[in-house]
Every structure is written in structure tokens, then in C-alpha cells.
Enzyme design. Structure first.
Site, PDB file in Angstrom:
ATOM      1  N   GLY A 189     -10.981  18.627   8.871  1.00  0.00           N
ATOM      2  CA  GLY A 189     -10.722  17.491   9.182  1.00  0.00           C
ATOM      3  C   GLY A 189      -9.458  17.221  10.383  1.00  0.00           C
ATOM      4  O   GLY A 189      -9.560  15.899  11.423  1.00  0.00           O
ATOM      5  N   ASP A 190      -8.798  17.692  10.018  1.00  0.00           N
ATOM      6  CA  ASP A 190      -6.988  17.780  10.500  1.00  0.00           C
ATOM      7  C   ASP A 190      -6.130  18.525  10.677  1.00  0.00           C
ATOM      8  O   ASP A 190      -5.472  18.674  10.301  1.00  0.00           O
ATOM      9  CB  ASP A 190      -6.523  16.006   9.284  1.00  0.00           C
ATOM     10  N   LEU A 191      -7.150  20.395  10.576  1.00  0.00           N
ATOM     11  CA  LEU A 191      -6.528  21.196  10.717  1.00  0.00           C
ATOM     12  C   LEU A 191      -5.392  21.488  11.668  1.00  0.00           C
ATOM     13  O   LEU A 191      -5.405  22.183  12.464  1.00  0.00           O
ATOM     14  CB  LEU A 191      -7.645  22.069  10.887  1.00  0.00           C
TER      15      LEU A 191
END
Length: 287
Positions: A189-191
Site C-alpha cells: 500500500g505504500d511501497l
């Protein structure tokens, strides 16, 4: 370093063996993260982020029981319960390593090694998404996720934009209409690059772990691929897509649509959390 001065006594207790004056601080979207030699302390930036800390710890405990093939932070302690004078915080184990330096990918050998490890990471997340115990532990992306996001942007952010900003946002939101509802993989989700840590072994980066799992769930792996592209550019993303077998037009179109919403996502979350600094940054191209 104001966060360190504000919580000096607490940090001395939570990070024994570290010199408080020498601690580093990472400013994330939702947390101030104070980095010790063996532990990190996460202080919520807003009241809303503080309310999510217990859930964040639960997710990390669930991830600890899944063999993802790389390290994730382990929750060690929590504080700041109602009725105490402590700020809300979460203490985690520290993953060794650091984000990649900006110029490291100029070496073809290094770029290939990094791309291969990203492909392995994403393949592991996809495989984990097939496991029943994993799907039971993590939230699944709702079928109307992007429609709700678009409604939120129009309702909450459009009044803060210029006419040109609203036109740009409408184009970016329109691209979401064609996105299918996919729940095939564990999605970080926030790589972005700041959340993937590396150590250097024989002159080549080796992935040591992944941090900041606040937005993890079961969803479309194109979200993580979009973050890789935003952090490192199209060339590395292309290598990852080819190595993972994802170099098809459908995946590329989903990546492009999702990547176009990153600033709007930042701004909408910040608006709902009451974080003026993150809101201003997210809306900087729309005013």
C-alpha cells in the site's frame, strides 16, 4: 529534532543504550519515527493516527506469522493509554539497512539485482494472497474503493483547489473508472523507496526488510508496482514487470491510473487527519 527534545525522558527509557542526542528522526505521513540502534519509536502525528496505532500493531503481529521471505518490524510495546500523561507511541524492532541512494541504480549490475529482488518480493506477496490464513488476517479492498476515493476527493478537496487543479484532478479520477476490482495479492500500500531497506553485500544491495505496513491489505498488486515506478522511474519498473511476468498492457494501464492518484491520496488522508503540512504538500500541484 523537536520531537526528540519534547520526549527526551521517554526516549531515554524506551531506547536504552542509545544516546538520545544522536538519534535520527524519519518524518512519515502518519508518524514521527525515532530510530535507535535496535528499536524504533513511532509517535503519531495526529489524533486520528494515534487512534490507529493499536490496529497497526495487530497487523504487524499478523504479518509476523506469515513467511513473506523478508523481515518486517515486530511490535515490542505500546504506550500512551487514556488516563496517562504519555503521548501515544508504538515501539518496534528495527530492521537493519537503509533506503537505496539516489544514484545507485546507474550501475546496470545493481539495477538488475534490485529489480530481481523487487520481483521476488512482489511474487511473495502474490503467493501470500492465496493463503487462507493471510486473507483472514488482512482487510480486503472493497469493490467500490476507487469510487469512494473519487467522491471523497470531489467533496473534501475540490473546494481547496484552483479551477486548473480541479480539471487536473478530474482527469486523474476519470482514469480510475476502468480499474477492475482485484483482490489477488497482499498489497503493502505504500511501497515507495523510503519503506524498503537494503544492506550492501559484496558491493550489491541486498533487501533486508520492508517497513511501514499501515495500509496493507488484499488488493491489486498494481498499487505496489505504481509505487516502485514513482520512486525509481520507468526503467527499473520495466525490469521488474518483465522479471515478474507482468509486462502486459492491462497491468501497465492499472499502474498508470493508480500512480496518477498518489498526490490526491496523500492530500485526502491528510485532510481527514487534520495534518495541514501533509495536506499542503499533497495539494501543491492543484492550487
Amino acid at each position: 529534532m523537536r520531537i526528540i527534545e519534547t520526549h527526551r525522558d521517554l526516549l531515554s527509557r524506551l531506547l536504552p543504550g542509545d544516546t538520545v542526542g544522536g538519534l535520527a528522526v524519519h518524518e512519515g505521513q502518519f508518524h514521527h519515527v525515532v530510530i535507535g540502534s535496535h528499536r524504533v519509536v513511532c509517535f503519531a502525528r495526529t489524533r486520528a493516527a494515534a487512534d490507529r496505532l493499536p490496529g497497526r500493531a495487530d497487523v504487524l503481529r499478523a504479518l509476523a506469522g506469515i513467511d513473506l521471505g523478508f523481515r518486517t518490524p515486530q511490535p515490542l510495546s505500546e504506550g500512551g493509554a487514556q488516563g496517562t500523561d504519555e503521548p501515544p507511541y508504538l515501539v518496534l524492532s528495527r530492521i537493519p539497512g537503509a533506503p537505496l541512494e539516489d544514484d545507485v541504480l546507474t550501475s546496470p549490475e545493481v539495477a538488475e539485482a534490485v529489480a530481481r529482488q523487487y520481483a521476488t518480493l512482489l511474487s511473495g506477496l502474490a503467493a501470500a494472497g492465496d493463503e487462507e490464513k493471510v486473507r483472514a488476517a488482512l482487510p480486503e479492498a472493497p469493490a467500490n474503493e476507487w469510487q469512494e476515493f473519487a467522491t471523497g476527493v470531489r467533496t473534501e478537496l475540490f473546494p481547496l483547489m484552483s479551477d486548473g487543479g480541479r480539471e487536473r484532478a478530474e482527469r486523474e479520477l476519470a482514469a480510475l473508472d476502468a480499474l477492475p476490482h482485484l483482490t489477488s495479492a497482499v498489497v503493502h500500500g505504500d511501497l515507495g523507496g523510503e519503506n524498503v531497506l537494503w544492506e550492501t553485500v559484496d558491493g550489491v544491495p541486498r533487501m533486508s526488510g520492508v517497513v511501514d505496513w499501515d495500509e496493507v491489505g488484499i488488493g491489486d498488486p498494481a498499487e505496489d508496482l505504481a509505487a516502485i515506478g514513482a520512486s525509481y522511474g520507468e526503467e527499473l519498473l520495466g525490469r521488474v514487470l518483465a522479471l515478474g511476468g507482468w509486462a502486459d498492457n492491462g497491468t501497465a494501464e492499472r499502474i498508470s491510473a493508480i500512480r496518477g492518484t498518489f498526490a490526491l491520496q496523500q492530500a485526502l488522508y491528510a485532510q481527514r487527519d487534520g495534518d495541514e503540512e501533509e495536506l499542503a504538500d499533497g495539494l501543491s500541484g492543484y492550487r
